[in-house]
Design an enzyme around this catalytic site. Structure first.
Site, short mmCIF file in Angstrom:
data_model
loop_
_atom_site.label_atom_id
_atom_site.label_comp_id
_atom_site.label_asym_id
_atom_site.label_seq_id
_atom_site.Cartn_x
_atom_site.Cartn_y
_atom_site.Cartn_z
N TYR B 164 0.77 -1.20 -0.02
CA TYR B 164 0.08 0.04 0.09
C TYR B 164 0.87 1.26 -0.14
O TYR B 164 0.79 2.21 -1.00
CB TYR B 164 -1.00 0.05 1.07
CG TYR B 164 -2.36 0.18 0.97
CD1 TYR B 164 -3.02 0.98 1.82
CD2 TYR B 164 -3.14 -0.38 -0.03
CE1 TYR B 164 -4.43 1.14 1.72
CE2 TYR B 164 -4.30 -0.21 -0.41
CZ TYR B 164 -5.16 0.46 0.56
OH TYR B 164 -6.38 0.64 0.22
N GLU B 171 2.45 6.17 -7.16
CA GLU B 171 1.38 7.10 -7.66
C GLU B 171 1.71 8.92 -7.52
O GLU B 171 1.62 9.48 -8.38
CB GLU B 171 0.06 6.88 -7.04
CG GLU B 171 -0.57 5.51 -7.36
CD GLU B 171 -1.91 5.25 -6.32
OE1 GLU B 171 -2.38 6.08 -6.04
OE2 GLU B 171 -1.84 3.93 -6.16
#
Lengths: 306, 242
Positions: B164, B171
């Site tokens: 995660y 990103e």
């Protein structure tokens, strides 16, 4: 004489034991007694129920009319810090009034400094400011003198949520309407005149509904009755709609959107419409549940449609 | 009295039959959906590995998998529908936020800003997404078939702990790399004056998106940690609103 014990709804711990309670005592009085032993939980933040997962009992409910034995067992849930509806309404409505005026007067640091304290050359911008300000002044006065609230308080976190919504949108709309590069409506005076008529019509309508709803309820009471059309033609919409105050509110903002031809205003109108529809449907459903003779022709917010 | 009772039982039996066929249909659809998604992400993983082994570089890798990625990631919107109608017990908001952030990355960042497609950060989040989605969809598939190997459950509820944050890093670095190109081209932006009296600056929008990771990511991460404790260790976590 009855005995009352109050348990925590989640942990089932015994929080309070009241020894000699009159059978005709109300839940409100029991809340005050509970508050004395636990001063941090003022009555407004107490939720007292018969069942840990059940509905909250009302302050007006009388002890002897409840399904309890000589020792009544109640479950308590903390509703969190509370704030009065009046305080929330006054705060959330004063913000847009002040914020919009700051943009209208082009207070420094908003637009380029050469525009500080200048005024727009478009008369629709002045009209829009008057309408927007009138709308929020009306809301403030209604909060102080017209509305009769069912609940005294709401959770404290609501004030942050509500103020962010109202103040944020007010700033976003006011920025563009009062911008030096603002473009007036395409169809000019015709469009603005029509928009103003719609806006004023709906403002009067909305006010009429608020007065009608106030008159249903004697001062200081929390009674609920079915609203009906009165002599005022603006209330005749009650024949077709359960919550015409929201219908008129939508109309006012549609008028303002047309007047300013500003996409942020259209967006605000849309979001408000969605929220008001949710509220109207809820209110409509409670009317249907509570009153068996509720007029079947009525829709929640838009005649025949929604 | 008696006849109405009879009617009641006949109706009840009909309703039970309807419920049983409906839930068999729902299970069939969900099983098919999850198998298809597992397969899709496996294809992506294999294509990516083959590209890298054959070419020895990641340059051009995104272009080679772009269409497959867009198809399968966009199809995941269906899951929000599953939550909304209640056939899957995840909250619409949690699922919605996750799917929307993926759609945003794929369509509004890597797809439209071609200059950043060969960045390393893109490969980082692609690898993370692929591993996470394969473990997640295979977990759902095996659960629906009532034959869940422990290592799949273990993978689904442990990989995310490292993946995660790595995915978020990939990103964010990608969006950051895209900023100068967005500013220069003025893409997706609208300036004043215009007849709608609105303006939009995609550059500042991207900055706000990056900032929104700060409140959103910890919430999603903690949500997954709570799920993990519940599923792997049987702990009962009392949520705030219970």
């Amino acid at each position: 004489m009855k005995r009352v014990e109050i348990l925590d709804a989640k942990t089932k711990d015994k929080l309070c034991f009241l020894d000699k309670v009159e059978p005709n005592a109300t839940i409100g009085e029991i809340k005050s007694m509970f508050h004395k032993s636990h001063p941090q939980w003022y009555p407004a933040r107490q939720s007292i129920r018969l069942d840990p997962k059940g509905k909250s009992l009302k302050d007006e409910d009388v002890l002897q009319h409840l399904p309890v034995g000589t020792t009544a067992t109640f479950y308590f849930r903390d509703l969190g810090a509370q704030i009065s509806w009046v305080t929330v309404f006054l705060t959330e409505y004063t913000g847009p009034l002040v914020i919009y005026l700051m943009f209208y007067f082009r207070v420094p640091f908003i637009y380029a400094s050469k525009y500080d304290f200048t005024t727009s050359k478009h008369w629709v911008v002045h009209l829009a400011c008057m309408c927007h300000s009138f709308h929020y002044v009306k809301r403030l006065l209604e909060t102080l003198f017209v509305h009769r609230f069912s609940h005294g308080t709401m959770p404290l976190r609501n004030i942050f949520k509500n103020c962010t919504y109202y103040w944020g949108f007010a700033a976003w709309m006011a920025y563009y309407i009062n911008h030096p590069l603002y473009t007036p409506p395409i169809y000019g005076e015709q469009q603005i005149r029509l928009a103003l008529i719609i806006f004023l019509f709906c403002q009067i309508g909305n006010f009429s509904i608020h007065i009608a709803l106030r008159n249903l309820r004697p001062p200081g009471s929390k009674t609920r009755k079915i609203p009906y059309p009165t002599k005022n033609p603006f209330t005749w919409i009650f024949l077709l709609v359960s919550c015409p105050n929201y219908t008129y509110e939508l109309g006012s903002w549609l008028g303002f959107t047309l007047m300013t031809q500003c996409l942020p205003v259209a967006f605000f109108t849309l979001v408000g419409f969605v929220q008001m529809t949710v509220w109207a449907k809820g209110k409509h459903r409670s009317y249907l549940k509570e009153f068996r003779d509720y007029p079947p022709l009525r829709s929640p917010i838009l005649p025949f449609i929604l | 009295m008696a006849s109405s009772e009879e009617d009641g039982t006949v109706e009840e039996k009909e309703n039970n039959n309807k419920k049983r066929t409906k839930s068999a249909l729902v299970t069939a659809w969900l099983t098919f959906y999850n198998i298809a998604m597992t397969a899709g992400w496996l294809v992506l993983a294999i294509t990516m590995m083959r590209f890298y082994i054959q070419r020895g570089t990641h340059k051009g890798l995104y272009r080679s998998i772009a269409r497959t990625l867009k198809f399968f990631q966009t199809f995941a919107l269906v899951e929000v529908g599953h939550c909304a109608i209640g056939i899957v017990k995840t909250s619409v908001i949690v699922n919605g936020v996750q799917v929307c952030s993926r759609i945003f990355m794929v369509w509004f960042v890597t797809n439209s800003i071609r200059q950043i497609q060969n960045e390393e950060s893109v490969i980082l989040f692609l690898v993370v997404w692929t591993v996470m989605e394969i473990s997640r969809y295979s977990y759902y598939t095996f659960s629906l078939l009532h034959h869940l190997p422990y290592f799949i459950k273990w993978a689904r509820y442990n990989f995310f702990i490292v993946l995660y944050p790595l995915g978020v890093a990939g990103e964010l670095l990608t969006i950051y790399a895209a900023l100068p190109f967005v500013r220069r081209s003025g893409m997706y932006s609208m300036r004043l004056p215009n007849k709608y009296n609105v303006s939009f600056d995609y550059y500042y929008c991207l900055i706000i998106v990056m900032l929104s990771y700060i409140p959103l990511f910890p919430q999603l991460y903690l949500h997954m940690l709570r799920q993990r404790r519940r599923v792997l260790h049987g702990e009962v976590i009392v949520e705030k609103d219970e």
